[in-house]
Scaffold this active site. Sequence first.
Site: not given
Ligand code: SF4
Length: 413
Positions: A58, A142, A160, A214, A221, A224, A230
Amino acid sequence: APAPPPARHLFSDPAEVEALRGNLLAWYDRCKRDLPWRALAATELDADRRGYAVWVSEIMLQQTQVATVIDYYNRWMQKWPTLQALAQASLEEVNELWAGLGYYSRGKRLQEAARKVVSELAGRMPRTAEDLQRLLPGVGRYTAGAIASISYGQATGVVDGNVIRVLCRLRCIGANSSSPAVIDWLWDMANVLVDRSRPGDFNQALMELGATVCVPKAPLCGECPVKQHCQAWRRKLFGKSPPVPDIEDCGVGDCPLCPPATEPWDSSLGVTNFPRKAAKKPPRAMRMATCVLERRGCHGAPEYLIVQRPSSGLLAGLWEFPSLPLAQDLQEGKEREELADHLQAWTGHPVAAKGLRFIGEVIHIFSHIHQTHVVYSLHLDGDVTLDPALSPSRWVTEDEFHASAVSTAMKKV
Ligand code: SF4
């Protein structure tokens, strides 16, 4: 007290939180990168060694790319596999191993903290985020949360840079993400979200999502695992218009987590509207005259003089070619004279300004300083003794130079 943010910015639906945790952890189990500290933490280490292994990773990962850290981490853990081994190392050895990784005070503080664990805590790592932060120098909120959740299973969140980006996008947070009030809200959210049975994996998954999916400029996205949770994505902001103004969504005019009304989001940026930061201060410009002093060593190979920096401040304790800070607007001839005077006072030998050969300029950018080294060289004949009262110094061959605790800027020079 300021009004709390509207519910749409928070994670207030327990069913949604449960689904988000499940989706994120399932993705992490499938897609996580193989990293040496993960492999090490997964072996049968005792609790103190597990905490130490995560702690080192870390600290090294702060402000530094994973790809750069891997090799340093492996060498470090081979050389100092335990807190006890690190506590016995010298600062010189720590600096040598850290050379090139940047932000050098991290290595020094890590070693100081290891000494404290050994001498004051009987070699036992504190087991909770609160104790880690309270008892270990250089361990902030953190790092404490990361060690406690990954090594000891404490259900505590972490925030972070990657987590800030993901949370701000998940909840359309457009207020300045470096402001203390917004950071506090993000910590609250991270603590609500963290999975109770797999907190370490959950925190790593959230950070991994920010590092690999992200990402800041072109988030993936479509791939994701949490896109259905989201808000930025759901509004299909990416490249489309027009967005509904935040203020209408929140239903209040002074939402603490929306962008200020004077800086509405830019629909062409889509999800990358988030997070928003206050403009950074430009880095400070510094000029240094740096002189590579060279002599023939006893075996005929060239040797170079390096001197040690003070034990506190920027690049503390590292070795460098003799250098002198310069005023910004100094003429070239004047720079040369100042450097010659400095070298003369220091070596006790007459140094003529015109004997200094200009080699070129090297630019090195620290996070807060834009440094230009104006590089000269000078050959010395005969034996030169340096005044040891000024600073420790030594002559090194090229190979010895590269094995010494020198900064990346000096290697460029
Ligand atoms: Fe990031 Fe939202 Fe896109 Fe997922 S859907 S990569 S959380 S912006």
